[in-house]
Design a protein around this motif. Structure first.
Motif, PDB file in Angstrom:
ATOM      1  N   GLY A   1       0.841  -1.195   0.000  1.00 13.62           N
ATOM      2  CA  GLY A   1       0.000   0.000   0.000  1.00 13.62           C
ATOM      3  C   GLY A   1       0.871   1.237   0.000  1.00 13.62           C
ATOM      4  O   GLY A   1       2.085   1.156  -0.216  1.00 13.62           O
ATOM      5  N   PRO A   2       0.288   2.397   0.290  1.00 15.97           N
ATOM      6  CA  PRO A   2       1.048   3.650   0.277  1.00 15.97           C
ATOM      7  C   PRO A   2       1.827   3.832   1.556  1.00 15.97           C
ATOM      8  O   PRO A   2       1.677   4.820   2.263  1.00 15.97           O
ATOM      9  N   ALA A   3       2.624   2.840   1.906  1.00 15.59           N
ATOM     10  CA  ALA A   3       3.347   2.877   3.175  1.00 15.59           C
ATOM     11  C   ALA A   3       4.833   2.896   2.910  1.00 15.59           C
ATOM     12  O   ALA A   3       5.302   2.730   1.786  1.00 15.59           O
ATOM     13  N   ALA A   4       5.571   3.103   4.006  1.00 14.48           N
ATOM     14  CA  ALA A   4       7.025   3.070   3.915  1.00 14.48           C
ATOM     15  C   ALA A   4       7.476   1.635   3.715  1.00 14.48           C
ATOM     16  O   ALA A   4       6.752   0.689   4.023  1.00 14.48           O
ATOM     17  N   PRO A   5       8.668   1.410   3.201  1.00 12.84           N
ATOM     18  CA  PRO A   5       9.145   0.041   2.972  1.00 12.84           C
ATOM     19  C   PRO A   5       9.181  -0.750   4.262  1.00 12.84           C
ATOM     20  O   PRO A   5       9.474  -0.229   5.329  1.00 12.84           O
ATOM     21  N   ARG A   6       8.844  -2.016   4.164  1.00 13.80           N
ATOM     22  CA  ARG A   6       8.819  -2.900   5.323  1.00 13.80           C
ATOM     23  C   ARG A   6      10.029  -3.818   5.276  1.00 13.80           C
ATOM     24  O   ARG A   6      10.516  -4.183   4.223  1.00 13.80           O
ATOM     25  N   ARG A   7      10.426  -4.204   6.461  1.00 12.90           N
ATOM     26  CA  ARG A   7      11.532  -5.160   6.563  1.00 12.90           C
ATOM     27  C   ARG A   7      11.140  -6.208   7.577  1.00 12.90           C
ATOM     28  O   ARG A   7      10.671  -5.906   8.657  1.00 12.90           O
ATOM     29  N   GLY A   8      11.366  -7.458   7.211  1.00 10.70           N
ATOM     30  CA  GLY A   8      11.165  -8.543   8.151  1.00 10.70           C
ATOM     31  C   GLY A   8       9.718  -8.716   8.544  1.00 10.70           C
ATOM     32  O   GLY A   8       9.416  -9.162   9.623  1.00 10.70           O
ATOM     33  N   GLY A   9       8.733  -8.380   7.649  1.00  7.69           N
ATOM     34  CA  GLY A   9       7.334  -8.586   7.983  1.00  7.69           C
ATOM     35  C   GLY A   9       6.782  -7.543   8.925  1.00  7.69           C
ATOM     36  O   GLY A   9       5.711  -7.738   9.483  1.00  7.69           O
TER      37      GLY A   9
ATOM     38  N   PRO B   1       5.173   1.485   9.833  1.00  7.35           N
ATOM     39  CA  PRO B   1       5.335   2.205  11.108  1.00  7.35           C
ATOM     40  C   PRO B   1       4.456   3.440  11.204  1.00  7.35           C
ATOM     41  O   PRO B   1       4.005   3.809  12.285  1.00  7.35           O
ATOM     42  N   VAL B   2       4.193   4.115  10.078  1.00  7.45           N
ATOM     43  CA  VAL B   2       3.342   5.296  10.119  1.00  7.45           C
ATOM     44  C   VAL B   2       1.915   4.903  10.484  1.00  7.45           C
ATOM     45  O   VAL B   2       1.234   5.583  11.243  1.00  7.45           O
TER      46      VAL B   2
ATOM     47  N   ARG C   1      12.910   8.200  12.164  1.00  8.90           N
ATOM     48  CA  ARG C   1      12.713   6.754  12.239  1.00  8.90           C
ATOM     49  C   ARG C   1      11.530   6.303  11.388  1.00  8.90           C
ATOM     50  O   ARG C   1      11.438   5.126  11.037  1.00  8.90           O
ATOM     51  N   PHE C   2      10.629   7.235  11.095  1.00  6.67           N
ATOM     52  CA  PHE C   2       9.504   6.925  10.227  1.00  6.67           C
ATOM     53  C   PHE C   2       9.772   7.362   8.789  1.00  6.67           C
ATOM     54  O   PHE C   2       8.856   7.537   8.007  1.00  6.67           O
ATOM     55  N   ARG C   3      11.060   7.584   8.476  1.00  8.35           N
ATOM     56  CA  ARG C   3      11.513   7.947   7.138  1.00  8.35           C
ATOM     57  C   ARG C   3      10.941   9.293   6.688  1.00  8.35           C
ATOM     58  O   ARG C   3      10.503   9.446   5.548  1.00  8.35           O
ATOM     59  N   HIS C   4      10.919  10.263   7.619  1.00 10.04           N
ATOM     60  CA  HIS C   4      10.493  11.623   7.320  1.00 10.04           C
ATOM     61  C   HIS C   4      11.537  12.584   7.853  1.00 10.04           C
ATOM     62  O   HIS C   4      12.190  12.328   8.860  1.00 10.04           O
ATOM     63  N   ARG C   5      11.656  13.723   7.185  1.00 11.53           N
ATOM     64  CA  ARG C   5      12.717  14.670   7.553  1.00 11.53           C
ATOM     65  C   ARG C   5      12.382  15.445   8.825  1.00 11.53           C
ATOM     66  O   ARG C   5      13.275  15.922   9.508  1.00 11.53           O
TER      67      ARG C   5
END
Length: 443
Positions: free
Chosen positions: A67-75, A79-80, A116-120
Motif C-alpha cells: 500500500g502507500p506505506a514506507a518500505p517494510r523489513r522482516g514482515g 510504522p506510520v 525513524r519513520f523515514r520523514h525529515r
C-alpha cells in the motif's frame, strides 16, 4: 466448509483505513520499529510492529498487499500506520496537518523521532498522517493559511473596564471620608474584581483548552493563581508603607486609605496594573496571531522555535515599554512617587504568568507566584520578628536591602527574580508548536 474458519483469523490490514480489533491483534508491544527500541534515545514513544504471520499449509507465509506505506523489513507493519493507530483520535479530529504536528510534539515526538519513520521532520510526518486518515465524503481541502483573526470589540472593551473602574475607585477614595470611604473602597474592589474576571474569560487573555496534547486534560482546580495574585496586588498597595512603618517602630494605626496616613496606601501601582490590561491583551493577541502565521510557514520544529523566540521577546519588551509609560503617568496624576522597579517587576510577572496559563502551561506560574508572594511575606515577618529579644539578626537582610534600595527593593527583587524565571521558562515552552495549536476560540 473448512476454509470458512480462516475468514475470522486476524490478519494485518492491507489498506490505509482505520484498524479494527482483529487487525490490532498482530501488534505486540515487545517489538518496535528498528532504531526505536532499547538502547536508542527516548525522544518519542516506541512504535509497535506486527508479529510474523504463521505459515499456511503449503509452507508459504501470507503478507499483505503493498500500500502507500514506507518500505517494510522482516514482515513489520507500516510504522506510520502504527503511529496513526496510537494517535487515532488526534488524527480523526485534526482539521489540518499542523494540528497533528502540534499534538505529536506535545506527546514527545521530535524531528529526530520522525526520522525513524523515514520523514525529515514532524511536519512532514504529520502531513502523511493527515492525508491517510479516512474521511466520509469529499470535503474541500482546508486553505494552507487561514486568515489572521482580528481584534474584537467585545474583549477590547472588557480589557478597558478594569482600568476605568479602578480609576473611579481611586477618585472615590480621595473624595470620601469615614464610613463612606469604606463603602466606596468595598464597592470598588468588588467591581474591579468582577471586571478582571470578565476580561480574563474572553479574548486573548482567556485560558483556552488546547485540542491536543497532555496539558489539555490537566486538573484546572489545582492551578488557581487568584489568591497569590491578590496577595501580590495587596502588597503593591500596602507593603511598602508597612515596611517603612515597621522599620520606624510602627505601624501606629490601621491604614486610612491616604498616602500620608500612619500606614500609607499606594494607589498608583494598582491603577497602573489595571490600565495595563489593555496592552497585555493586545500583546497576547499579537503573539497568538504572529506565532500562528509562523507555524503556517515553518517546515520544522527547530525552525519554528527559532522564529517565535524573538517574537516572544519583542512582545514582552513592548509590554514593558507600555507599562513604564503608564507608571509615570499614573504617578504624576496621583501625586505619588513612581515605583518603576516594583511595578515593572510585578507587571512582567503577571503577564508571563497569564501567557503561560493561556497556552496550557499552568504549573510553573503557580510555583513562581507562590515563591514571589512567599518572599514578600517572609520579608515582612522577619522585619517584625526582629523586634523580639535576641532576634535582631532576623531583620538584618531586610534592613540591608532597605538601606540600599528602600522599601521598594523587596517587591522589586522578589517579582523581578520571579519574572526572569518565568521568562526563561516561556522561551522554552511558548516556542513549541503545540503551544499554538489551532483552537475554535477567537483571540
Amino acid at each position: 466448509m473448512s476454509g470458512l474458519g480462516e475468514l475470522d483469523r486476524p490478519a494485518t490490514p492491507a489498506s490505509p483505513g482505520a484498524w479494527d480489533e482483529r487487525s490490532g491483534g498482530w501488534l505486540v508491544s515487545e517489538d518496535t520499529v528498528p532504531g526505536a527500541g532499547a538502547g536508542s534515545d527516548s525522544d518519542g514513544p516506541a512504535v509497535p510492529v506486527a508479529a510474523e504471520p504463521p505459515a499456511s499449509a503449503s509452507g508459504v507465509r501470507p503478507y499483505p498487499a503493498a500500500g502507500p506505506a514506507a518500505p517494510r523489513r522482516g514482515g513489520a507493519v507500516d510504522p506510520v500506520k502504527a503511529l496513526m493507530h496510537r494517535h487515532r483520535e488526534l488524527c480523526e479530529r485534526a482539521v489540518d496537518p499542523l494540528e497533528i504536528a502540534a499534538g505529536l510534539e506535545a506527546h514527545g515526538v521530535t524531528d529526530r523521532t520522525a526520522a525513524r519513520f523515514r520523514h525529515r521532520d514532524v511536519f512532514s510526518l504529520a502531513e502523511e498522517m493527515y492525508a491517510r486518515v479516512p474521511r466520509d465524503g469529499d470535503t474541500p481541502p482546508r486553505p494552507e493559511s487561514a486568515p489572521a483573526p482580528r481584534a474584537r470589540l467585545d474583549w477590547a472593551l472588557l480589557a478597558l473596564l478594569p482600568g476605568a473602574l479602578t480609576a473611579a475607585t481611586v477618585v472615590g477614595l480621595r473624595l470620601t471620608h469615614g464610613q463612606a470611604r469604606v463603602l466606596a473602597v468595598a464597592a470598588g474592589v468588588l467591581a474591579v474584581t468582577l471586571a478582571l474576571r470578565a476580561a480574563l474569560r474572553r479574548g486573548p487573555l482567556s485560558r483556552r483548552r488546547l485540542p491536543s496534547g497532555p496539558r489539555g486534560g490537566s486538573h484546572p482546580g489545582r492551578h488557581h493563581t487568584g489568591g497569590w495574585t491578590c496577595w501580590l496586588l495587596a502588597y503593591a498597595a500596602l507593603g511598602d508603607g508597612l515596611l517603612r512603618a515597621a522599620a520606624d517602630g510602627g505601624p501606629d494605626g490601621l491604614p486610612t486609605g491616604t498616602p500620608d496616613g500612619p500606614w500609607p496606601l499606594a494607589t498608583a501601582p494598582l491603577l497602573t496594573l489595571a490600565l495595563a490590561c489593555v496592552p497585555a491583551a493586545w500583546c497576547a493577541h499579537l503573539l497568538a496571531v504572529r506565532a500562528r502565521r509562523r507555524l503556517d510557514t515553518s517546515r520544522g520544529l527547530d525552525e519554528f522555535a527559532a522564529s517565535v523566540r524573538p517574537l516572544l521577546l519583542s512582545v514582552f519588551a513592548l509590554f514593558l515599554c507600555a507599562l513604564a509609560v503608564l507608571t509615570g503617568v499614573c504617578a504624576a496624576v496621583l501625586g505619588e512617587p513612581a515605583a518603576y522597579a516594583g511595578t515593572l517587576g510585578l507587571g512582567a510577572l503577571l503577564l508571563l504568568s497569564r501567557l503561560l496559563t493561556v497556552h496550557g502551561f499552568t504549573h510553573a506560574p503557580v510555583v513562581v507566584l507562590r515563591a514571589a508572594g512567599g518572599a514578600e511575606a517572609i520579608a515582612l515577618a522577619t522585619l517584625l520578628a526582629g523586634r523580639l529579644p535576641r532576634c535582631g539578626f532576623l531583620a538584618a537582610p531586610v534592613d540591608a536591602l532597605m538601606a540600599a534600595w528602600g522599601p521598594a527593593g523587596v517587591p522589586a527583587l522578589a517579582c523581578g527574580a520571579a519574572a526572569l524565571t518565568l521568562l526563561i521558562h516561556a522561551t522554552r515552552t511558548l516556542t513549541r508548536a503545540s503551544a499554538h495549536a489551532r483552537t475554535d476560540q477567537p483571540c
